[in-house]
Design a protein around this motif. Structure first.
Motif, PDB file in Angstrom:
ATOM      1  N   GLU A   8       0.823  -1.210   0.000  1.00  0.00           N
ATOM      2  CA  GLU A   8       0.000   0.000   0.000  1.00  0.00           C
ATOM      3  C   GLU A   8       0.859   1.262   0.000  1.00  0.00           C
ATOM      4  O   GLU A   8       0.687   2.151  -0.824  1.00  0.00           O
ATOM      5  N   GLN A  12       1.625   3.985  -3.157  1.00  0.00           N
ATOM      6  CA  GLN A  12       1.315   5.404  -3.014  1.00  0.00           C
ATOM      7  C   GLN A  12       2.563   6.266  -3.172  1.00  0.00           C
ATOM      8  O   GLN A  12       2.519   7.331  -3.789  1.00  0.00           O
ATOM      9  N   ASP A  15       3.646   6.473  -6.880  1.00  0.00           N
ATOM     10  CA  ASP A  15       2.790   7.459  -7.556  1.00  0.00           C
ATOM     11  C   ASP A  15       3.244   8.888  -7.253  1.00  0.00           C
ATOM     12  O   ASP A  15       3.395   9.702  -8.153  1.00  0.00           O
ATOM     13  N   THR A  16       3.447   9.188  -5.990  1.00  0.00           N
ATOM     14  CA  THR A  16       3.853  10.526  -5.555  1.00  0.00           C
ATOM     15  C   THR A  16       5.239  10.874  -6.076  1.00  0.00           C
ATOM     16  O   THR A  16       5.516  12.027  -6.411  1.00  0.00           O
ATOM     17  N   LYS A  75       1.149   8.523   7.732  1.00  0.00           N
ATOM     18  CA  LYS A  75      -0.206   8.094   7.408  1.00  0.00           C
ATOM     19  C   LYS A  75      -1.209   9.068   8.013  1.00  0.00           C
ATOM     20  O   LYS A  75      -1.165   9.365   9.196  1.00  0.00           O
ATOM     21  N   LYS A  79      -4.639   7.724   3.682  1.00  0.00           N
ATOM     22  CA  LYS A  79      -3.640   8.162   2.692  1.00  0.00           C
ATOM     23  C   LYS A  79      -2.286   8.380   3.357  1.00  0.00           C
ATOM     24  O   LYS A  79      -2.201   8.731   4.522  1.00  0.00           O
ATOM     25  N   TRP A  80      -1.260   8.216   2.573  1.00  0.00           N
ATOM     26  CA  TRP A  80       0.094   8.509   3.024  1.00  0.00           C
ATOM     27  C   TRP A  80       0.531   9.836   2.430  1.00  0.00           C
ATOM     28  O   TRP A  80       0.305  10.091   1.249  1.00  0.00           O
TER      29      TRP A  80
END
Length: 138
Positions: A8, A12, A15-16, A75, A79-80
């Motif tokens: 997870e 994320q 993506d970032t 966190k 979301k992170w």
């Protein structure tokens, strides 16, 4: 914690990172620095925060073997959020230990640096929570 949390947060961050890596002040100019996310993720004991290492291999190895940028994940609900942190530089003297500045070799140096900052009284692959998640925030 398990594999699900790792996947997870890694997904994320990946993506970032596509956006973060455009920040030249942290990740350099792509024609001079190649950045790669290390596979290791270091979690705070309660899994509410983590550390990523972005490995940096320079095109010009005259003065530097490589570098690593630490990125902290926090966190918030589901979301992170990620914040760019300190950078480690590995000088050209590391060519005496390693024959080339591969991402694998830069990863070994970077992971060792993360594991040995702060108190090294912990055993195994644990990091010093206080150092990374309290001290460096101050």
């Amino acid at each position: 914690m398990g594999n699900k949390l790792y996947q997870e947060v890694f997904f994320q961050f990946k993506d970032t990172f596509e956006i973060l890596k455009t920040r030249k002040e942290y990740f350099g100019v792509p024609s001079y620095v190649e950045n790669r996310i290390d596979d290791a993720v270091f979690f705070k004991k309660d899994s509410s925060e983590c550390l990523f290492i972005v490995l940096q291999r320079m095109a010009d190895t005259t003065n530097i073997f490589g570098a690593a940028r630490i990125v902290r994940g926090m966190k918030e609900n589901t979301k992170w959020k990620f914040k760019v942190g300190p950078q480690y530089h590995f000088g050209k003297e590391y060519f005496d230990l390693f024959n080339r500045n591969s991402f694998r070799n830069i990863s070994l140096l970077s992971r060792y640096s993360v594991l040995t900052n702060g108190s090294v009284e912990v055993k195994g692959c644990e990091i010093d929570d206080y150092y990374w998640f309290v001290h460096l925030k101050q």
